[in-house]
Design an enzyme around this catalytic site. Structure first.
Site, PDB file in Angstrom:
ATOM      1  N   HIS A   1      -3.968  -5.026   0.657  1.00 51.32           N
ATOM      2  CA  HIS A   1      -3.449  -5.374   1.988  1.00 51.32           C
ATOM      3  C   HIS A   1      -3.461  -6.885   2.216  1.00 51.32           C
ATOM      4  O   HIS A   1      -4.360  -7.403   2.886  1.00 51.32           O
ATOM      5  CB  HIS A   1      -4.246  -4.652   3.085  1.00 51.32           C
ATOM      6  CG  HIS A   1      -3.899  -3.208   3.226  1.00 51.32           C
ATOM      7  ND1 HIS A   1      -2.882  -2.761   4.040  1.00 51.32           N
ATOM      8  CD2 HIS A   1      -4.388  -2.112   2.603  1.00 51.32           C
ATOM      9  CE1 HIS A   1      -2.773  -1.443   3.947  1.00 51.32           C
ATOM     10  NE2 HIS A   1      -3.677  -1.018   3.068  1.00 51.32           N
TER      11      HIS A   1
ATOM     12  N   CYS B   1       0.830  -1.207   0.000  1.00 49.57           N
ATOM     13  CA  CYS B   1       0.000   0.000   0.000  1.00 49.57           C
ATOM     14  C   CYS B   1       0.867   1.260   0.000  1.00 49.57           C
ATOM     15  O   CYS B   1       1.543   1.546  -0.971  1.00 49.57           O
ATOM     16  CB  CYS B   1      -0.984  -0.028   1.181  1.00 49.57           C
ATOM     17  SG  CYS B   1      -2.265   1.246   1.062  1.00 49.57           S
TER      18      CYS B   1
ATOM     19  N   GLU C   1      -1.805  -8.544   4.237  1.00 54.43           N
ATOM     20  CA  GLU C   1      -1.694  -8.900   5.669  1.00 54.43           C
ATOM     21  C   GLU C   1      -3.071  -9.054   6.317  1.00 54.43           C
ATOM     22  O   GLU C   1      -3.192  -9.653   7.381  1.00 54.43           O
ATOM     23  CB  GLU C   1      -0.852  -7.848   6.414  1.00 54.43           C
ATOM     24  CG  GLU C   1      -1.583  -6.586   6.836  1.00 54.43           C
ATOM     25  CD  GLU C   1      -1.767  -5.587   5.705  1.00 54.43           C
ATOM     26  OE1 GLU C   1      -1.419  -5.917   4.557  1.00 54.43           O
ATOM     27  OE2 GLU C   1      -2.291  -4.477   5.973  1.00 54.43           O
TER      28      GLU C   1
END
Ligand code: MN
Length: 238
Positions: A214, A109, A216
């Site tokens: 994202h 990002c 994660e």
């Protein structure tokens, strides 16, 4: 084999008292993939920063506030309200140091935007007001692990190889994107509206992946997102 140390950049806030922050999701994703997170606050002095990086097997540049547009020679768009210049400068130094050391780099990002700016690129400061026909790129904070839009992957790219597919669904939590591409970067993923969602950096000299979404937050649901963290940790182990 020893688990590799993964340096993770933290965000900062100018509120009182000053503090560094990191979403738990980054720590959990790195650990699940076999890495040992080492958190780097922007308040680290240069010598400590470099000493920790020299011990690390890889660097993860994380999401966060908008990068100061002055760093790519533009005035602030009205939507750019929070800028953490101390963090910008800290991460620019991290990037240059990691590049000199040949450290595997995963840029997520804002991290991908940071790399782009470091290489002389610029940013779309606000997708809704600057990109005609843009799809929704800012999903709600409560569903960060859900898919938001599809992304087309460039054939023969690292991303396409890890995905085993030419399109994937990703989450999306950004209002900015890459505009002018930094020197040496290659686009590897795009949203249906043309917004750049992934880049490679063939001249970097070590494993590199930049994504606008994202992973994660979605490695439990997305095979590509899990594979990205595994590939990153594998590169950091060598
Ligand atoms: Mn997006």
């Amino acid at each position: 084999m020893a688990r590799p140390l993964i340096a993770i950049s933290m965000s900062s806030t100018s509120r009182t008292p000053p503090r560094a922050l990191l979403n738990d999701a980054y720590v959990e994703a790195v650990q699940a993939a076999g890495g040992v997170p080492v958190l780097l606050p922007p308040s680290l002095e240069a010598a400590a920063r470099d000493q920790l990086l020299a011990l690390a097997g890889g660097l993860l540049l994380t999401g966060g506030a908008d990068i100061d547009p002055a760093l790519y020679g533009e005035a602030r768009h009205g939507s750019v309200t929070v800028v953490e210049r101390g963090r910008d400068d800290f991460e620019l130094a991290l990037f240059e140091r990691a590049r000199a050391l040949g450290l595997p780099l995963f840029a997520i990002c804002r991290g991908m935007q940071l790399v782009n700016v470091a290489l002389g690129g610029s940013l779309v400061q606000d997708i809704p007001s600057c990109v005609e026909g843009a799809v929704q790129h800012a999903q709600g904070n409560d569903d960060r692990g859900d898919a938001c839009h599809v992304v087309r992957l460039e054939p023969a790219s690292l991303l396409a190889g890890l995905a085993g597919a030419s399109t994937v669904a990703t989450n999306s939590l950004h209002h900015q994107a890459l505009a002018r591409l930094g020197e040496g970067l290659v686009v590897t993923a795009q949203a249906p509206d043309g917004v750049i969602e992934g880049v490679d950096f063939p001249g970097y000299g070590a494993w590199f992946a930049g994504v606008q979404w994202h992973p994660e937050e979605r490695w439990r649901e997305s095979a590509l997102d899990a594979a990205l963290f595994r590939a990153f940790i594998a590169a950091a182990t060598r």
